[in-house]
Design an enzyme around this catalytic site. Sequence first.
Site, short mmCIF file in Angstrom:
data_model
loop_
_atom_site.label_atom_id
_atom_site.label_comp_id
_atom_site.label_asym_id
_atom_site.label_seq_id
_atom_site.Cartn_x
_atom_site.Cartn_y
_atom_site.Cartn_z
CD GLU A 116 -2.94 -1.13 0.09
OE1 GLU A 116 -2.94 -0.18 -0.71
OE2 GLU A 116 -3.70 -2.11 -0.02
CG HIS A 139 -4.58 0.22 5.77
ND1 HIS A 139 -5.93 0.45 5.63
CD2 HIS A 139 -4.37 -1.04 5.33
CE1 HIS A 139 -6.49 -0.64 5.12
NE2 HIS A 139 -5.56 -1.56 4.94
CG HIS A 141 -7.67 -4.91 7.93
ND1 HIS A 141 -6.95 -6.03 7.55
CD2 HIS A 141 -7.37 -3.96 6.99
CE1 HIS A 141 -6.28 -5.78 6.44
NE2 HIS A 141 -6.50 -4.53 6.08
CD GLU A 169 -13.78 12.23 24.90
OE1 GLU A 169 -12.74 12.54 24.31
OE2 GLU A 169 -14.20 12.81 25.91
CG HIS A 210 -9.54 -3.08 2.75
ND1 HIS A 210 -8.84 -3.38 1.61
CD2 HIS A 210 -8.61 -3.09 3.74
CE1 HIS A 210 -7.57 -3.60 1.89
NE2 HIS A 210 -7.40 -3.42 3.19
#
Length: 270
Positions: A116, A139, A141, A169, A210
């Site tokens: 990525e 990044h 998941h 919050e 994703h």
Amino acid sequence: MKDILTAPFLTELVRTCANMYAHGWDERNGGNISVLLDKKDVKKYLDVKKVLRTMPTGFSAPALDGRYFLVTGTGKYFKNVPYDPAANLGLVRLADGGETAELLWGFTDGGRFTSEFPAHMMSHAARLSVDPDNRVVMHCHPDSLLAMTYVHDLDERAFTRTLWQMETECIVVFPEGVNVLPWMLCGTNEIGEATAEKMKTARLVIWAQHGIYGAGRDLDETFGLIETAEKAAGIYMKIAHLPWKQTLTDADLHLLEERFGVKARDGYLS
Ligand SMILES: [Zn+2]
């Protein structure tokens, strides 16, 4: 020259990878992080003239030419990072307008940067264009955010408003909201460009079905952004199928804006 394994930028990244794995956000080789480093910090630990090898990046990023990044490796498991940082992480400098990555440290088993990398580098360039102090792109998941992309409308305003309503919050932590991309093939320049475009208006970008991208000025801020959004999504997934008796109203959210000196994204509150 100091030992790079004692560098704060390295030890913090190692700790963050372990923490993200412990949260269940980075199964197997899932997830990747890149951190923009200052040359003066790198020079305390490495001879920056000594390039170990070069790798084509497959994209161009003139704005990042000559910049230094510490980045997780492709196919590497976050759970293993603390046991062998030098094999699982690499420190690279971009050259040739971003088309080449010069390896200065790490990837000791012949590895290379995350698949990525385009999304990371394009996101760095996009964030730097709106916040010169941005340093981190992350990044992963997280379960609940991922789950939410199956059952919630992907409209960015609607998605953001739901997260804001799930926890007091949220509007304080991410007043600009979250941006959302529909499912796209990962690892490509196309999803990199789409993510970077979304990064210009928010530090959080959901990849439907994703995961999520986060950006921030340091690892704590970026981790905390994702952590807060994931917490809110978890609450949503617990209550979405139940009859709601009350929620945070727009009037409540306006009170939070005033109290904490934040400004919700234009048009997101009535
Ligand atoms: Zn992923």
